[in-house]
Design a protein around this motif. Sequence first.
Motif, mmCIF file in Angstrom:
data_model
loop_
_atom_site.group_PDB
_atom_site.id
_atom_site.type_symbol
_atom_site.label_atom_id
_atom_site.label_comp_id
_atom_site.label_asym_id
_atom_site.label_seq_id
_atom_site.Cartn_x
_atom_site.Cartn_y
_atom_site.Cartn_z
ATOM 1 N N ASP A 1 -2.070 -16.315 -0.905
ATOM 2 C CA ASP A 1 -2.813 -15.883 -2.079
ATOM 3 C C ASP A 1 -1.825 -15.440 -3.141
ATOM 4 O OD1 ASP A 1 -5.208 -16.292 -0.739
ATOM 5 O OD2 ASP A 1 -5.267 -14.246 0.035
ATOM 6 N N GLN A 2 -2.005 -15.985 -4.339
ATOM 7 C CA GLN A 2 -1.134 -15.605 -5.438
ATOM 8 C C GLN A 2 -1.990 -15.274 -6.651
ATOM 9 O OE1 GLN A 2 1.550 -18.828 -6.227
ATOM 10 N NE2 GLN A 2 2.958 -18.215 -4.611
ATOM 11 N N ASN A 3 -1.610 -14.237 -7.335
ATOM 12 C CA ASN A 3 -2.233 -13.880 -8.594
ATOM 13 C C ASN A 3 -1.191 -14.036 -9.682
ATOM 14 O OD1 ASN A 3 -4.686 -13.175 -7.456
ATOM 15 N ND2 ASN A 3 -4.006 -11.089 -7.031
ATOM 16 N N ILE A 4 -1.509 -14.826 -10.684
ATOM 17 C CA ILE A 4 -0.596 -15.054 -11.785
ATOM 18 C C ILE A 4 -1.295 -14.624 -13.062
ATOM 19 C CG2 ILE A 4 0.698 -16.763 -13.102
ATOM 20 C CD1 ILE A 4 0.785 -18.446 -10.509
ATOM 21 N N ASN A 5 -0.680 -13.719 -13.770
ATOM 22 C CA ASN A 5 -1.204 -13.270 -15.048
ATOM 23 C C ASN A 5 -0.368 -13.879 -16.161
ATOM 24 O OD1 ASN A 5 -3.181 -11.581 -13.923
ATOM 25 N ND2 ASN A 5 -1.680 -9.956 -13.623
#
Length: 154
Positions: free
Chosen positions: A133-137
Amino acid sequence: MPKRGTQRLEGTDFNGRFGEKEIDERSKELKVKQLTNLQKMVAYELAYAQFTGKTEGQIADEYNIARTTVWRWKGLPQFNAEINTVALEIQKSKQLDIFRALDKCLTSENEKTILKAIELLSRQLGLFKDSVDQNINVSSKKSLEDILKEVDDL
């Protein structure tokens, strides 16, 4: 004919099976009610069918109901929930066997077998995932006009 020792239920045909009209009426009643014992037993049989090898038709015949009745019952959320509950109990009952088999694999002399057992055990315990799981802002200080101008220049 109904099996010896069984009684013919009201609304059934000469084989002891319910007709379409009676099934429709019963289906409407059952959508708001709890499952009958017969439905629970059929749900149990369907959940265990992979082990017994019985088909839906064989189960229907065994309980003296039409196959279409089983098909209609499978459209009831309560009936499917019962099948899923039984299937989950089956899976839980097999977990001990799975852990015993993995434990034997962990003591193997084959390194690949040991590594595979570790992987499977880790997956079973929820310690190992196939995905990350990756969150990229992303933030931009460009205005919409600047972005549209860049697009036009292309």
